[in-house]
Motif scaffolding. Sequence first.
Motif, PDB file in Angstrom:
ATOM      1  N   THR A   1      23.741  12.411  22.527  1.00 50.62           N
ATOM      2  CA  THR A   1      24.334  10.865  21.695  1.00 50.62           C
ATOM      3  C   THR A   1      23.381   9.501  22.152  1.00 50.62           C
ATOM      4  OG1 THR A   1      26.114  12.154  21.212  1.00 50.62           O
ATOM      5  CG2 THR A   1      26.091   9.618  20.778  1.00 50.62           C
ATOM      6  N   VAL A   2      23.509   8.347  20.668  1.00 54.62           N
ATOM      7  CA  VAL A   2      23.149   7.387  21.327  1.00 54.62           C
ATOM      8  C   VAL A   2      24.196   6.176  20.251  1.00 54.62           C
ATOM      9  CG1 VAL A   2      21.589   7.721  19.430  1.00 54.62           C
ATOM     10  CG2 VAL A   2      21.065   5.403  20.761  1.00 54.62           C
ATOM     11  N   MET A   3      24.563   5.567  21.354  1.00 62.72           N
ATOM     12  CA  MET A   3      25.815   4.299  20.760  1.00 62.72           C
ATOM     13  C   MET A   3      24.670   3.827  19.616  1.00 62.72           C
ATOM     14  SD  MET A   3      27.664   5.522  21.357  1.00 62.72           S
ATOM     15  CE  MET A   3      28.892   4.574  20.480  1.00 62.72           C
ATOM     16  N   VAL A   4      25.245   2.897  18.699  1.00 60.38           N
ATOM     17  CA  VAL A   4      24.216   1.940  17.404  1.00 60.38           C
ATOM     18  C   VAL A   4      23.444   1.341  18.353  1.00 60.38           C
ATOM     19  CG1 VAL A   4      24.547  -0.300  15.372  1.00 60.38           C
ATOM     20  CG2 VAL A   4      26.239   2.731  16.125  1.00 60.38           C
ATOM     21  N   ALA A   5      23.780   0.154  19.501  1.00 61.43           N
ATOM     22  CA  ALA A   5      22.988  -0.594  20.150  1.00 61.43           C
ATOM     23  C   ALA A   5      21.660  -0.287  20.671  1.00 61.43           C
ATOM     24  CB  ALA A   5      23.822  -1.283  21.139  1.00 61.43           C
ATOM     25  N   GLY A   6      21.400   1.271  20.867  1.00 59.19           N
ATOM     26  CA  GLY A   6      20.818   2.178  21.197  1.00 59.19           C
ATOM     27  C   GLY A   6      19.530   2.374  20.344  1.00 59.19           C
ATOM     28  N   VAL A   7      19.696   1.444  18.532  1.00 59.54           N
ATOM     29  CA  VAL A   7      19.372   2.394  17.962  1.00 59.54           C
ATOM     30  C   VAL A   7      18.231   1.724  17.767  1.00 59.54           C
ATOM     31  CG1 VAL A   7      18.589   3.332  15.417  1.00 59.54           C
ATOM     32  CG2 VAL A   7      20.927   4.326  16.226  1.00 59.54           C
ATOM     33  N   PRO A   8      17.319   1.629  16.906  1.00 64.24           N
ATOM     34  CA  PRO A   8      15.914   0.444  16.927  1.00 64.24           C
ATOM     35  C   PRO A   8      16.568  -0.515  15.591  1.00 64.24           C
ATOM     36  CG  PRO A   8      14.882   1.890  17.657  1.00 64.24           C
ATOM     37  CD  PRO A   8      15.985   2.973  17.289  1.00 64.24           C
ATOM     38  N   ASP A   9      16.231  -2.051  15.434  1.00 67.73           N
ATOM     39  CA  ASP A   9      16.560  -2.164  14.188  1.00 67.73           C
ATOM     40  C   ASP A   9      15.615  -3.358  14.218  1.00 67.73           C
ATOM     41  OD1 ASP A   9      17.984  -3.469  11.707  1.00 67.73           O
ATOM     42  OD2 ASP A   9      18.737  -4.658  12.742  1.00 67.73           O
ATOM     43  N   PRO A  10      14.441  -3.008  13.319  1.00 68.58           N
ATOM     44  CA  PRO A  10      14.430  -2.013  12.237  1.00 68.58           C
ATOM     45  C   PRO A  10      14.339  -0.993  12.848  1.00 68.58           C
ATOM     46  CG  PRO A  10      12.404  -3.238  11.814  1.00 68.58           C
ATOM     47  CD  PRO A  10      12.989  -3.960  13.188  1.00 68.58           C
ATOM     48  N   LEU A  11      14.807   0.267  11.082  1.00 67.22           N
ATOM     49  CA  LEU A  11      15.034   1.709  12.004  1.00 67.22           C
ATOM     50  C   LEU A  11      13.230   1.915  11.869  1.00 67.22           C
ATOM     51  CD1 LEU A  11      17.631   2.989   9.933  1.00 67.22           C
ATOM     52  CD2 LEU A  11      17.467   3.032  12.132  1.00 67.22           C
ATOM     53  N   PRO A  12      12.812   2.638  13.023  1.00 66.76           N
ATOM     54  CA  PRO A  12      11.578   3.524  12.431  1.00 66.76           C
ATOM     55  C   PRO A  12      11.374   4.071  11.892  1.00 66.76           C
ATOM     56  CG  PRO A  12      12.185   3.683  14.846  1.00 66.76           C
ATOM     57  CD  PRO A  12      13.516   2.964  13.960  1.00 66.76           C
ATOM     58  N   ASP A  13      10.043   4.238  11.268  1.00 61.03           N
ATOM     59  CA  ASP A  13       9.427   5.273   9.438  1.00 61.03           C
ATOM     60  C   ASP A  13       9.391   6.017  10.496  1.00 61.03           C
ATOM     61  OD1 ASP A  13       9.486   2.847   8.224  1.00 61.03           O
ATOM     62  OD2 ASP A  13       7.032   2.233   9.146  1.00 61.03           O
ATOM     63  N   ASP A  14       8.906   6.937  11.643  1.00 63.05           N
ATOM     64  CA  ASP A  14       9.449   8.596  11.789  1.00 63.05           C
ATOM     65  C   ASP A  14      11.187   8.601  12.111  1.00 63.05           C
ATOM     66  OD1 ASP A  14       9.298   6.771  14.722  1.00 63.05           O
ATOM     67  OD2 ASP A  14       7.934   8.259  15.447  1.00 63.05           O
ATOM     68  N   LEU A  15      11.682   9.076  11.967  1.00 64.33           N
ATOM     69  CA  LEU A  15      12.976   7.940  12.195  1.00 64.33           C
ATOM     70  C   LEU A  15      13.293   8.961  10.440  1.00 64.33           C
ATOM     71  CD1 LEU A  15      15.156   9.054  14.341  1.00 64.33           C
ATOM     72  CD2 LEU A  15      15.944   6.198  14.041  1.00 64.33           C
ATOM     73  N   THR A  16      14.173  10.443  10.821  1.00 62.21           N
ATOM     74  CA  THR A  16      14.994  10.796   9.581  1.00 62.21           C
ATOM     75  C   THR A  16      16.530  10.283  10.096  1.00 62.21           C
ATOM     76  OG1 THR A  16      13.480  12.167   9.032  1.00 62.21           O
ATOM     77  CG2 THR A  16      15.823  12.384   8.196  1.00 62.21           C
ATOM     78  N   ILE A  17      17.138   9.826   9.033  1.00 56.20           N
ATOM     79  CA  ILE A  17      18.717   9.559   9.593  1.00 56.20           C
ATOM     80  C   ILE A  17      19.405  10.659   7.995  1.00 56.20           C
ATOM     81  CG2 ILE A  17      20.889   8.105   8.315  1.00 56.20           C
ATOM     82  CD1 ILE A  17      18.380   7.289  11.044  1.00 56.20           C
ATOM     83  N   LEU A  18      20.194  11.259   9.157  1.00 54.30           N
ATOM     84  CA  LEU A  18      20.415  12.989   8.580  1.00 54.30           C
ATOM     85  C   LEU A  18      21.935  12.311   8.525  1.00 54.30           C
ATOM     86  CD1 LEU A  18      21.013  15.542   7.038  1.00 54.30           C
ATOM     87  CD2 LEU A  18      20.829  16.263   9.129  1.00 54.30           C
ATOM     88  N   ASP A  19      22.924  12.249   7.039  1.00 61.88           N
ATOM     89  CA  ASP A  19      24.246  11.480   6.693  1.00 61.88           C
ATOM     90  C   ASP A  19      25.591  13.168   6.704  1.00 61.88           C
ATOM     91  OD1 ASP A  19      26.852  10.498   6.308  1.00 61.88           O
ATOM     92  OD2 ASP A  19      25.551   9.126   5.682  1.00 61.88           O
ATOM     93  N   VAL A  20      25.786  13.953   7.634  1.00 62.21           N
ATOM     94  CA  VAL A  20      26.718  14.960   7.160  1.00 62.21           C
ATOM     95  C   VAL A  20      28.105  14.483   6.478  1.00 62.21           C
ATOM     96  CG1 VAL A  20      24.953  16.338   8.344  1.00 62.21           C
ATOM     97  CG2 VAL A  20      27.402  15.254   9.247  1.00 62.21           C
ATOM     98  N   ARG A  21      27.959  13.952   5.724  1.00 57.78           N
ATOM     99  CA  ARG A  21      29.780  13.120   5.549  1.00 57.78           C
ATOM    100  C   ARG A  21      29.468  13.863   3.654  1.00 57.78           C
ATOM    101  NH1 ARG A  21      30.229   7.497   5.254  1.00 57.78           N
ATOM    102  NH2 ARG A  21      28.036   6.990   4.810  1.00 57.78           N
ATOM    103  N   GLU A  22      31.032  13.647   3.720  1.00 58.36           N
ATOM    104  CA  GLU A  22      31.176  14.113   2.532  1.00 58.36           C
ATOM    105  C   GLU A  22      30.818  13.548   0.917  1.00 58.36           C
ATOM    106  OE1 GLU A  22      32.343  17.457   1.799  1.00 58.36           O
ATOM    107  OE2 GLU A  22      32.262  17.894   3.388  1.00 58.36           O
ATOM    108  N   PRO A  23      30.547  13.507   0.316  1.00 61.28           N
ATOM    109  CA  PRO A  23      29.995  12.802  -1.156  1.00 61.28           C
ATOM    110  C   PRO A  23      31.058  11.659  -1.290  1.00 61.28           C
ATOM    111  CG  PRO A  23      29.851  15.165  -1.720  1.00 61.28           C
ATOM    112  CD  PRO A  23      30.244  15.293  -0.769  1.00 61.28           C
ATOM    113  N   VAL A  24      32.199  11.717  -1.029  1.00 59.33           N
ATOM    114  CA  VAL A  24      32.940  10.048  -1.941  1.00 59.33           C
ATOM    115  C   VAL A  24      32.216   9.724  -0.744  1.00 59.33           C
ATOM    116  CG1 VAL A  24      35.185  11.146  -0.640  1.00 59.33           C
ATOM    117  CG2 VAL A  24      34.763   9.474  -2.333  1.00 59.33           C
ATOM    118  N   GLU A  25      32.424   9.966   0.597  1.00 57.42           N
ATOM    119  CA  GLU A  25      32.083   9.058   1.809  1.00 57.42           C
ATOM    120  C   GLU A  25      31.019   8.415   2.081  1.00 57.42           C
ATOM    121  OE1 GLU A  25      34.315  10.553   5.369  1.00 57.42           O
ATOM    122  OE2 GLU A  25      32.968  12.209   4.161  1.00 57.42           O
TER     123      GLU A  25
END
Length: 110
Positions: free
Chosen positions: A5-29
């Motif tokens: 697990t990483v907290m938001v403060a530990g996520v690079p900004d901007p996001l690295p090009d080689d990092l995939t973000i996978l969102d597993v929420r429901e469609p309405v979210e």
Amino acid sequence: MEIPTVMVAGVPDPLPDDLTILDVREPVEWQHGHIDGAVHIPLAELVQRLDEVPDGRTLVVCQVGGRSAQAVAYLNQQGRDAVNLGGGMVEWADSGRPMVSETERPPHVV
């Protein structure tokens, strides 16, 4: 089993090009607010749609971190390099990190 697990403060900004973000929420979210460029696969569909998750580093997000932790456990069991976003999209939004919306309203977490 320990869930990486990483907290938001530990996520690079901007996001690295080689990092995939996978969102597993429901469609309405997802429609109300998500990270630009994220891959959207609801948790209930992840097993059937695993081949849609790009290889490489993956940061998995949901609303607060519970569903994404389940997804990370599954992905790592499949030999993937996945990490959970602690606090999820709620913490992402609260930290002022950018989001996009599929609606006419400003992006927000539901």
